[in-house]
Design an enzyme around this catalytic site. Structure first.
Site, PDB file in Angstrom:
ATOM      1  N   PRO A  86      58.316  77.839  54.653  1.00 44.87           N
ATOM      2  CA  PRO A  86      59.149  78.401  55.722  1.00 44.87           C
ATOM      3  C   PRO A  86      60.390  79.094  55.166  1.00 44.87           C
ATOM      4  O   PRO A  86      61.000  79.924  55.827  1.00 44.87           O
ATOM      5  CB  PRO A  86      59.544  77.170  56.560  1.00 44.87           C
ATOM      6  CG  PRO A  86      58.646  76.082  56.129  1.00 44.87           C
ATOM      7  CD  PRO A  86      58.203  76.377  54.731  1.00 44.87           C
ATOM      8  N   GLU A 113      57.959  67.724  52.296  1.00 43.48           N
ATOM      9  CA  GLU A 113      59.114  68.614  52.509  1.00 43.48           C
ATOM     10  C   GLU A 113      59.075  69.796  51.544  1.00 43.48           C
ATOM     11  O   GLU A 113      59.953  70.631  51.562  1.00 43.48           O
ATOM     12  CB  GLU A 113      60.417  67.830  52.289  1.00 43.48           C
ATOM     13  CG  GLU A 113      60.607  66.657  53.233  1.00 43.48           C
ATOM     14  CD  GLU A 113      60.644  67.090  54.693  1.00 43.48           C
ATOM     15  OE1 GLU A 113      59.796  66.606  55.460  1.00 43.48           O
ATOM     16  OE2 GLU A 113      61.487  67.920  55.035  1.00 43.48           O
ATOM     17  N   ARG A 155      40.603  91.575  53.284  1.00 43.73           N
ATOM     18  CA  ARG A 155      40.027  92.582  54.178  1.00 43.73           C
ATOM     19  C   ARG A 155      40.399  93.989  53.703  1.00 43.73           C
ATOM     20  O   ARG A 155      39.757  94.971  54.099  1.00 43.73           O
ATOM     21  CB  ARG A 155      40.459  92.391  55.623  1.00 43.73           C
ATOM     22  CG  ARG A 155      41.919  92.675  55.903  1.00 43.73           C
ATOM     23  CD  ARG A 155      42.276  92.365  57.339  1.00 43.73           C
ATOM     24  NE  ARG A 155      41.789  93.365  58.251  1.00 43.73           N
ATOM     25  CZ  ARG A 155      42.442  94.496  58.540  1.00 43.73           C
ATOM     26  NH1 ARG A 155      43.604  94.756  57.963  1.00 43.73           N
ATOM     27  NH2 ARG A 155      41.935  95.355  59.401  1.00 43.73           N
ATOM     28  N   ASP A 170      45.359 100.323  60.584  1.00 42.61           N
ATOM     29  CA  ASP A 170      45.780  99.015  61.091  1.00 42.61           C
ATOM     30  C   ASP A 170      47.059  99.118  61.921  1.00 42.61           C
ATOM     31  O   ASP A 170      47.833 100.050  61.726  1.00 42.61           O
ATOM     32  CB  ASP A 170      46.139  98.119  59.884  1.00 42.61           C
ATOM     33  CG  ASP A 170      44.933  97.315  59.465  1.00 42.61           C
ATOM     34  OD1 ASP A 170      44.976  96.738  58.370  1.00 42.61           O
ATOM     35  OD2 ASP A 170      43.971  97.270  60.241  1.00 42.61           O
TER      36      ASP A 170
HETATM   37  C1  LIG Z   1      56.291  74.645  49.856  1.00 41.28           C
HETATM   38  O1  LIG Z   1      57.204  74.048  50.731  1.00 41.28           O
HETATM   39  C2  LIG Z   1      56.839  73.837  52.045  1.00 41.28           C
HETATM   40  C3  LIG Z   1      55.649  74.393  52.556  1.00 41.28           C
HETATM   41  C4  LIG Z   1      55.345  74.141  53.905  1.00 41.28           C
HETATM   42  C5  LIG Z   1      54.096  74.757  54.500  1.00 41.28           C
HETATM   43  O2  LIG Z   1      54.334  76.141  54.805  1.00 41.28           O
HETATM   44  C6  LIG Z   1      54.918  76.417  56.043  1.00 41.28           C
HETATM   45  O3  LIG Z   1      55.281  75.541  56.803  1.00 41.28           O
HETATM   46  C7  LIG Z   1      55.104  77.846  56.379  1.00 41.28           C
HETATM   47  C8  LIG Z   1      54.738  78.923  55.603  1.00 41.28           C
HETATM   48  N1  LIG Z   1      55.090  80.050  56.299  1.00 41.28           N
HETATM   49  N2  LIG Z   1      55.673  79.680  57.455  1.00 41.28           N
HETATM   50  C9  LIG Z   1      55.697  78.316  57.533  1.00 41.28           C
HETATM   51  C10 LIG Z   1      56.174  73.343  54.702  1.00 41.28           C
HETATM   52  C11 LIG Z   1      57.346  72.831  54.153  1.00 41.28           C
HETATM   53  C12 LIG Z   1      58.232  72.005  54.976  1.00 41.28           C
HETATM   54  C13 LIG Z   1      57.740  70.992  55.782  1.00 41.28           C
HETATM   55  C14 LIG Z   1      58.630  70.228  56.543  1.00 41.28           C
HETATM   56  C15 LIG Z   1      59.997  70.503  56.485  1.00 41.28           C
HETATM   57  N3  LIG Z   1      60.456  71.514  55.709  1.00 41.28           N
HETATM   58  C16 LIG Z   1      59.601  72.241  54.967  1.00 41.28           C
HETATM   59  C17 LIG Z   1      57.696  73.065  52.837  1.00 41.28           C
END
Ligand SMILES: COc1cc(COC(=O)c2cn[nH]c2)cc(-c2cccnc2)c1
Length: 240
Positions: A86, A113, A155, A170
C-alpha cells in the site's frame, strides 16, 4: 519474459495458469515460476515473521528468509524486483507498458504488516526494485496485487491478445477512459443502441466515441483530464 513469484500461499497464484495467461504460458510467450517462501526456512515452525522493532501492531516478515529465497530465485540473471505494498508508487498502465519490455520480473508477496525494509534496501544495489501499489486500500497480502499486475503486463506481450490493436486502444492509452460499448440486439429491455453507431458514418462514430470518452473521464476521473498534455485536446474536444 520470465516471471517468478515468492509467496507463503503459492495456491493464490493458481489463476495465473488459467485461460488467456495459461495459454500464453503453454505457448511459451511467458514462463512462470511460483515459489513457497517457507522452502527457505530452517526451523521446525518455518517461521517467516517476527515482532516489529519499536513495537506496534502485527508482525514483520524476517529478512533472512527473504534474503535466502530471493538469492535463490534471482540467481545471477538481472531482473526487476517488485514488492506490492500500500506504501508503493501507483501501478498504472504506463507501468505495465514499461514492464512488458522486461526480460524478467520477480514479485515478492508480503503478508502481515510487510517485509523488513532491509530486504528492499539490500537488493536495490543489484538491480531495479519497485515498491508499487495497485490502489489506496490495504490487502492481507501481495498475492492478489501480483495477479492484477501480471495480467496487466502479460496481456501486452506480443501474441498474447488475439487482436493486438486493442492493447494500443486500451483505456488510458490516449489518457482517457473508454466510453460505452454496445452489441446486438439493437433494442434490449426498451433500451436502444445509439443511432450513430449504426450509421456507417465513421467520422461521426469516432467523434461520438471521443465525446463519450471525454464526458466519462470528466465525470469520473477529472484528474486524468488535468494530466493530459496541453496538445492532447483539440478544439472539438474542448467543447466538454
Ligand atoms: C509488502 O508490504 C505489505 C504488502 C501488503 C499487501 O499489498 C497491499 O495491501 C496492496 C498493494 N497495493 N495496494 C494494496 C500489505 C501490507 C500491509 C498490511 C497491513 C497493514 N499495513 C500494510 C504490507
Amino acid at each position: 519474459m520470465r516471471i517468478d513469484v515468492v509467496t507463503i500461499f503459492p495456491g493464490y497464484l493458481a489463476p495465473l495458469r488459467e485461460a488467456l495467461l495459461g495459454r500464453a504460458i503453454e505457448a511459451g510467450l511467458v514462463e512462470l515460476g511460483v515459489h513457497d517462501l517457507r522452502d527457505w526456512t530452517h526451523d521446525v515452525h518455518q517461521a517467516v515473521d517476527d515482532s516489529p522493532y519499536g513495537g506496534g501492531p502485527g508482525m514483520v516478515m524476517r529478512p533472512q528468509v527473504w534474503g535466502e529465497a530471493l538469492d535463490a530465485v534471482l540467481g545471477e540473471e538481472p531482473a526487476r524486483l517488485v514488492v506490492p505494498t500500500p506504501a508503493g508508487r501507483p501501478f498504472t498502465q504506463a507501468t505495465a507498458q514499461a514492464w512488458a519490455a522486461e526480460e524478467r520480473l520477480v514479485f515478492a508477496c508480503g503478508r502481515y504488516e510487510g517485509i523488513d525494509q532491509r530486504v528492499v534496501d539490500a537488493y536495490a544495489d543489484r538491480g531495479p526494485v519497485d515498491e508499487v501499489s495497485i490502489g489506496d486500500y490495504v490487502l492481507v497480502g501481495g498475492e492478489v496485487a501480483v495477479l492484477v499486475m501480471v495480467e496487466a503486463v502479460v496481456r501486452l506481450l506480443p501474441g498474447v491478445l488475439g487482436n493486438p490493436v486493442s492493447a494500443q486502444e486500451d483505456s488510458f492509452s490516449d489518457g482517457l477512459l473508454e466510453g460505452p460499448a454496445y452489441t446486438r440486439p439493437v433494442s434490449w429491455r426498451g433500451l436502444d443502441v445509439p443511432d450513430v453507431l449504426r450509421s456507417g458514418n465513421h467520422a461521426a462514430i469516432a467523434r461520438w466515441r471521443r465525446d463519450r470518452a471525454l464526458e466519462r473521464t470528466a465525470a469520473r476521473r477529472p484528474d486524468l483530464l488535468d494530466a493530459l498534455p496541453p496538445d492532447a485536446l483539440d478544439r472539438a474536444d474542448r467543447a466538454f
